[in-house]
Scaffold this motif. Structure first.
Motif, mmCIF file in Angstrom:
data_model
loop_
_atom_site.group_PDB
_atom_site.id
_atom_site.type_symbol
_atom_site.label_atom_id
_atom_site.label_comp_id
_atom_site.label_asym_id
_atom_site.label_seq_id
_atom_site.Cartn_x
_atom_site.Cartn_y
_atom_site.Cartn_z
ATOM 1 N N MET A 1 28.644 45.630 47.308
ATOM 2 C CA MET A 1 29.963 44.993 47.110
ATOM 3 C C MET A 1 30.068 43.793 48.058
ATOM 4 O O MET A 1 30.095 43.966 49.273
ATOM 5 N N THR A 2 30.061 42.606 47.495
ATOM 6 C CA THR A 2 30.122 41.446 48.385
ATOM 7 C C THR A 2 31.539 40.929 48.578
ATOM 8 O O THR A 2 31.819 40.258 49.545
ATOM 9 N N THR A 3 32.424 41.223 47.633
ATOM 10 C CA THR A 3 33.831 40.891 47.872
ATOM 11 C C THR A 3 34.624 42.173 47.741
ATOM 12 O O THR A 3 34.140 43.159 47.204
ATOM 13 N N LEU A 4 35.855 42.129 48.234
ATOM 14 C CA LEU A 4 36.724 43.297 48.108
ATOM 15 C C LEU A 4 37.911 42.977 47.196
ATOM 16 O O LEU A 4 38.945 43.616 47.272
ATOM 17 N N ALA A 5 37.747 42.000 46.303
ATOM 18 C CA ALA A 5 38.864 41.570 45.462
ATOM 19 C C ALA A 5 39.413 42.715 44.618
ATOM 20 O O ALA A 5 40.617 42.844 44.421
ATOM 21 N N GLU A 6 38.505 43.586 44.134
ATOM 22 C CA GLU A 6 38.920 44.669 43.247
ATOM 23 C C GLU A 6 39.185 45.969 44.004
ATOM 24 O O GLU A 6 39.568 46.969 43.396
ATOM 25 N N ALA A 7 38.936 45.975 45.316
ATOM 26 C CA ALA A 7 39.109 47.202 46.095
ATOM 27 C C ALA A 7 40.581 47.578 46.192
ATOM 28 O O ALA A 7 41.447 46.711 46.262
ATOM 29 N N THR A 8 40.883 48.889 46.190
ATOM 30 C CA THR A 8 42.253 49.307 46.485
ATOM 31 C C THR A 8 42.501 49.014 47.965
ATOM 32 O O THR A 8 41.545 48.900 48.754
ATOM 33 N N PRO A 9 43.784 48.917 48.359
ATOM 34 C CA PRO A 9 44.057 48.695 49.784
ATOM 35 C C PRO A 9 43.433 49.781 50.675
ATOM 36 O O PRO A 9 42.883 49.478 51.733
ATOM 37 N N THR A 10 43.470 51.032 50.224
ATOM 38 C CA THR A 10 42.893 52.115 51.025
ATOM 39 C C THR A 10 41.386 51.902 51.211
ATOM 40 O O THR A 10 40.855 52.044 52.320
#
Lengths: 263, 263
Positions: A1-10
């Protein structure tokens, strides 16, 4: 995972807590509200909260912790303000003393954390209205300026208003006022439109913080109260200790940007 | 002068200060914002301000004084919160102990005054939109109810949300939401529309405070967060001393109602 754009806040906060993300948070957990951090001992907390209340455009408070508590109950109850930000700055007597990736040893029993709204929220709202944001186009930091407008004082907290500037076409100015007025919790409507000199800014090409951006032929500079204001003012008051996020390294909340619109 | 409707706020406060007006303030200095008062010692001030911040619909703070200061700098810099309200209530350990027309001897060095927005402002805005207000038509106090919704706690300040109720015709409900949403500093949009039972109100004819009003055929009850909430919650926490205005005897500010609209 190189970006966290789709990550949930948690998920994003977990990566940050584990030291796997130490970069700026622009674009992380897209659609969720990011916040500035100020941490002060309880003895300064009432005056600082009062300062924020008196200067709501510059200091829109999203959450405040009880003394000693490091989970922000309203913004992200499962988070830990001591570890979940990718960079912290420690100021002692108003001077930058240290940069860290956690502040475990500094969150004493009487520490109060303030989460303050940031302009990322209204920038996204402007983009959804097809109003481009120059500092995003140029992939740089927004230019910020110290103005000749003084904040409303509260006890030892006193100082000038700091603004951020976004140039736009004349046809977009009215819509920009409407769109950002919907978000009073994240700086809200502009504080000034047009002539920089009226608010004490001599040269748009020499921002006091951030990067300069081009203002194109026919564009109007539009100015918003900036979250750097409370940090600058707190720093001026030279508290024994004050902790903030490192510039651009924000706290990711569980709150959605759209929750902050009033209409 | 038998009414003070045309008086400037400074004139009205002078009459009140001189003891020449000791009645409720409804209609005084028409167009200017009236406010609820809560006075607490500094040791409770941070937690109370935090409570207000966490419950902005019930506790919309208009101004807060520095400890010991009795002139509210933002709301009315030439006023004196110790004398300029026509009736005060003194609570000791959560129990009503005294009613006064001034509190000169009780404003100690560490006293903090909170001015909290009141519904008079949005009632006038509804009337300007041709939405009649039943409690004004009936010349009685608005009915208020303790709900089953709990406020967000802050330290020792904790308790249920109190709401006021205004019945209106179905056709007016959407406009009432729009009109009052413009005024977040004076309770803002309704917290509930329709079925009283959903928020724990068993019988509209038995308000917990104020007077009952008729709900006519085809009308919908609309509920707003009420400024009695912070007083009730502060009382529950049984502070050694707390001072408030007497019901209906408000503080007249220099601020105009329209200044509080966000759009």
């Amino acid at each position: 995972m190189t970006t966290l754009a789709e990550a949930t806040p948690t998920e994003a906060r977990k990566r940050i807590r584990e030291g796997k993300w130490t970069k700026p948070t622009s674009g992380v957990s897209s659609g969720f509200t990011q916040a500035n951090l100020v941490v002060l001992p309880k003895e300064s907390a009432f005056e600082f909260l009062l300062f924020c209340h008196r200067n709501p455009k510059a200091c829109p408070v999203l959450d405040v912790t009880e003394p000693g508590v490091f989970a922000p109950a309203a913004a992200a109850p499962d988070a830990d303000l001591r570890t979940d930000i990718p960079g912290y700055r420690i100021y002692r007597n108003g001077v930058l003393d240290d940069e860290r990736i956690d502040i475990m040893d500094l969150w004493w029993d009487d520490m109060v954390g303030f989460l303050i709204g940031c302009s990322f929220t209204f920038e996204q709202a402007l983009i959804r209205n097809d109003i481009p944001i120059r500092n995003i186009e140029e992939q740089c930091n927004v230019p910020m300026y110290i103005t000749n407008r003084r904040c409303v004082q509260a006890g030892k907290f006193d100082g000038p208003l700091v603004v951020s500037m976004r140039p736009m076409q004349e046809k977009d100015v009215v819509r920009a006022v409407q769109v950002t007025s919907r978000f009073p919790s994240v700086h809200g409507s502009p504080v000034h439109i047009g002539n920089p000199d009226s608010i004490g800014i001599r040269d748009l090409d020499k921002p006091d913080f951030g990067d300069k951006v081009p203002v194109k032929e026919g564009e109007v500079p539009v100015f918003w109260a900036c979250g750097v204001t409370p940090q600058a003012v707190a720093m001026n008051s030279r508290p024994e200790i004050m902790i903030t996020h490192a510039p651009g390294h924000m706290f990711i909340t569980d709150l959605k940007d759209e929750q902050f619109s009033v209409l």
